[in-house]
Design a protein around this motif. Structure first.
Motif, mmCIF file in Angstrom:
data_model
loop_
_atom_site.group_PDB
_atom_site.id
_atom_site.type_symbol
_atom_site.label_atom_id
_atom_site.label_comp_id
_atom_site.label_asym_id
_atom_site.label_seq_id
_atom_site.Cartn_x
_atom_site.Cartn_y
_atom_site.Cartn_z
ATOM 1 N N THR A 81 0.849 -1.193 0.000
ATOM 2 C CA THR A 81 0.000 0.000 0.000
ATOM 3 C C THR A 81 0.878 1.235 0.000
ATOM 4 O O THR A 81 2.010 1.211 0.486
ATOM 5 N N ARG A 86 -4.323 1.908 5.658
ATOM 6 C CA ARG A 86 -5.492 2.642 5.164
ATOM 7 C C ARG A 86 -6.328 1.836 4.170
ATOM 8 O O ARG A 86 -7.268 2.352 3.587
ATOM 9 N N ALA A 87 -5.983 0.590 3.927
ATOM 10 C CA ALA A 87 -6.672 -0.203 2.922
ATOM 11 C C ALA A 87 -8.018 -0.700 3.443
ATOM 12 O O ALA A 87 -8.206 -0.912 4.644
ATOM 13 N N SER A 121 -0.795 -5.070 3.524
ATOM 14 C CA SER A 121 -2.165 -5.252 3.989
ATOM 15 C C SER A 121 -2.531 -6.736 3.841
ATOM 16 O O SER A 121 -2.143 -7.361 2.855
ATOM 17 N N ASN A 552 -6.657 1.064 -2.923
ATOM 18 C CA ASN A 552 -6.919 0.835 -1.497
ATOM 19 C C ASN A 552 -8.128 -0.060 -1.265
ATOM 20 O O ASN A 552 -8.267 -0.638 -0.190
#
Length: 686
Positions: A81, A86-87, A121, A552
């Motif tokens: 990421t 923030r995904a 992530s 994302n």
């Protein structure tokens, strides 16, 4: 079924028994029951498919609940990421674990280390146990060593934290384990994919022990026990190792002592779970970071007892927990004259009523002091990098048009090889390399050339990692070309950002042809781009770039190539929002169409939506063809010169393609860096 051997190997690490028919050759938790759920499509390079991870989580939880079983989940999967934590997948996993407080979920941190802010992530999710990789001591020595080392060492490839305070722990990341018969010979694998199931096995052992004693432990307590029992590694920080490598017996004693675990959500003003400043400033000043801490599960402490690991990071000695969240100010006061490098400190919070239980949470702060390459080159000769250590260089580059060259020279005799890696300002491994993450090891000279069209403004990270058994002496140099090359007014412009008039020579060469496609897709369905392959093409490069908001929301994006007969000729799923795939043109494709399949995997099944992606296809000649000879250039300080049109571009082009020209400007000074940029020439200038 397993058609890639990865899942079978992971399962053996976690719970194998009498592997290879050798009595006692077991995985970590040989009595555990295994449930294997397939989330990837190996026909597309092992990428996940839309909603597969969410469906697997739900299935496993339902399966365990219906049978009254405790559940430990493992995901040996990571995707890069631009902004860690923030995904969509991270929030999806956190929501699942919040509703299943008894589930321990171990996740591979990723193999993009040793660069900072490379945790993938969903390993960056708050409630997972993110696992980095250690190199087991048995592998970190010669086989005939009469005095083998007894301690594991940090795996250089293991992803590091930065924007998030991860990984949580380390576990052995190299192991012999089971594989399907078709993969015989591949029993030894390396990566955080190996470390994560090791940690899952540890969690299963602890849950089993508690069950035998008719006791119940939450996921928060199992994770706290593993963290509290961990031992640190010399020369590492919290961003490298997290708490360290757990010891099972110590974790069991921690649970037996009646300590209670806790889960807390930590957020900085910037949105991450750690304070990470990598803005390129050459100097640093006092900074106040505000951490917001919210209790999620387990024991809720009434007060926090705070202690810092470094003198330049300060926080209140004790602070009362807020009703909803606790605001904790942490001041960074770097000493004057900090040398370029990375500085990491941690404020740990303990419960004053049970300080022996270990930290409730950690507030991690990192300050990066960079070299300004626009001011002068970096030259670090004779740098000794200790065994198993990493030497990091942070290189600040200007906005556009510059060419960066980074060279590391190592002794030819270093066995095994040291590792050299370059990272872009986003933390993504540089697109200037052809090698996969676990292959980027070297001896002799390693050089990265980032051409002007690829250069991104900000701070690059150049890392040199020594092998586990011996130090290395490295000569490191990084510099910018004295000229900058930018497209302007339909032509190519040479500018001189330096203080003196610069002279040199410009050479241009025809490399092949290029075309950019903007592709729009609908939902989770694949889109296919068909491109005619010119008969003269020896190789093809395919750049794929997705908008950050779209990336994302994904857990993967497949890029797969087929020839005109429908046979797959290449595949390489993206690991970041930008990916570059290189391949030789096989005989089956010469003069025929190439099909490029683009296949998104959305984290949530119901969230599949229209998407767009930019694809740049470059067909390259077997050899570059010089065009126009050499042109003398002289550019005053702050000035610019426009190069004339390129003559003689007679090349049979597929429809919509334009000739690809590389311009190389060499200064009159010996040993300098050539300014290099590749651009297409539109029809009006040919």
């Amino acid at each position: 079924f397993d058609n890639a051997s990865h899942g079978t190997h992971v399962a053996g690490v976690a719970a194998g028994h009498d592997l290879f028919e050798i009595p006692g050759f077991d995985g970590v938790a040989p009595g555990a029951q295994l449930l294997g759920l397939k989330i990837t499509d190996n026909g597309r390079g092992g990428m996940s498919v839309t909603g597969s991870i969410a469906r697997a989580l739900a299935y496993a939880a339902r399966f365990a609940e219906q049978r009254g079983l405790r559940l430990v989940l493992n995901l040996s999967f990571a995707i890069g990421t631009d902004h860690d934590g923030r995904a969509t997948l991270d929030s999806l996993v956190d929501a699942f674990l919040a509703s299943h407080p008894g589930v321990v979920f171990t996740v591979a941190a990723g193999n993009d280390g040793p660069g900072l802010s490379t945790v993938g992530s969903p390993g960056a999710a708050d409630l997972v146990l993110s696992v980095g990789a250690a190199l087991p001591a048995v592998f970190a020595r010669p086989l005939d060593d009469p005095a083998p080392r007894s301690e594991d060492v940090m795996g250089w490839w293991s992803a590091r934290g930065g924007e998030v305070g991860k990984p949580d722990i380390l576990a052995p990341g190299l192991a012999f384990s089971t594989v399907p018969k078709f993969a015989a010979g591949e029993e030894l694998k390396r990566g955080t994919s190996v470390a994560a199931p090791y940690a899952a096995g540890l969690a299963a052992c602890l849950l089993s022990a508690m069950a035998q004693e008719s006791r119940s432990s939450s996921a928060a307590e199992i994770i706290a026990a593993l963290r509290a029992s961990a031992i640190s590694f010399a020369g590492t920080t919290a961003l490298d190792r997290g708490a360290g490598e757990p010891r099972l017996e110590a974790a069991y004693r921690w649970l037996g002592a009646g300590h209670q675990g806790s889960s807390y959500l930590v957020r900085t003003t910037g949105g991450g779970s750690a304070a990470f400043r990598r803005n390129g400033a050459a100097t640093t000043a006092d900074t106040l970071d505000v951490f917001r801490v919210r209790h999620l599960a387990g024991l809720r402490a009434a007060q926090f007892f705070l202690r810092s690991t470094v003198p330049w990071l300060t926080a209140p000695a004790i602070i009362a927990a807020g009703a909803l969240e606790t605001v904790i100010p942490v001041r960074t006061t770097p000493p004057p004259g900090l040398a370029p490098g990375v500085y990491t400190g941690t404020v740990t919070a303990r419960n004053p009523s049970d300080t022996l239980a270990g930290p409730l949470f950690a507030l991690v702060s990192t300050v990066v002091v960079s070299y300004d390459l626009a001011a002068k080159p970096l030259s670090d000769a004779g740098r000794t990098v200790g065994a198993g250590r990493v030497q990091r260089y942070f290189l600040r580059v200007p906005g556009t048009g510059a060419t960066l060259r980074a060279t590391v020279t190592l002794p030819e005799s270093v066995p095994p090889h040291a590792a050299v890696r370059l990272y872009e300002p986003s933390g993504q491994p540089s697109r200037a390399t052809d090698r996969s993450p676990l292959e980027q090891r070297a001896r002799g000279s390693v050089s990265y050339l980032v051409r002007a069209e690829d250069l991104l403004p900000g701070v690059y990270e150049l890392d040199v990692a020594a092998p586990p058994l011996s130090s290395v002496v490295a000569n490191v140099r990084a510099e910018l070309a004295p000229f900058e090359l930018n497209e302007a007014g339909g032509g190519l412009e040479i500018s001189n950002p330096g203080p003196l008039t610069m002279t040199g020579t410009a050479k241009r060469a025809l490399l092949g042809a290029e075309r950019v496609y903007d592709i729009t897709g609908q939902g989770a369905a694949a889109e296919t781009l068909t491109v005619p392959v010119p008969a003269w093409a020896a190789s093809v490069t395919i750049d794929v770039e997705l908008p950050a908001p779209l990336w994302n929301g994904l857990t993967g994006f497949g890029v797969t190539e087929f020839d005109s007969a429908g046979q797959q000729v290449a595949e390489s799923p993206l690991n970041y929002a930008f990916g570059r795939q290189r391949m030789r043109v096989p005989p089956s494709l010469a003069g025929r169409p190439l099909s490029i399949e683009l296949y998104p995997a959305f984290a949530r099944l119901a969230a599949a939506r229209p998407w767009e992606v930019r694809v740049c296809v470059r067909f390259l000649l077997p050899y570059e063809q010089s065009r126009g000879g050499e042109t003398a250039v002289s550019v005053v300080s702050g000035g610019r010169v426009t190069l004339p049109a390129v003559p003689g571009l007679t090349l049979a082009l597929p429809g919509g393609f334009e000739p690809l020209i590389e311009t190389r400007v060499r200064s009159g000074a010996a040993g300098g860096v050539d300014a290099v940029r590749r651009v297409t020439v539109p029809a009006g200038r040919r």
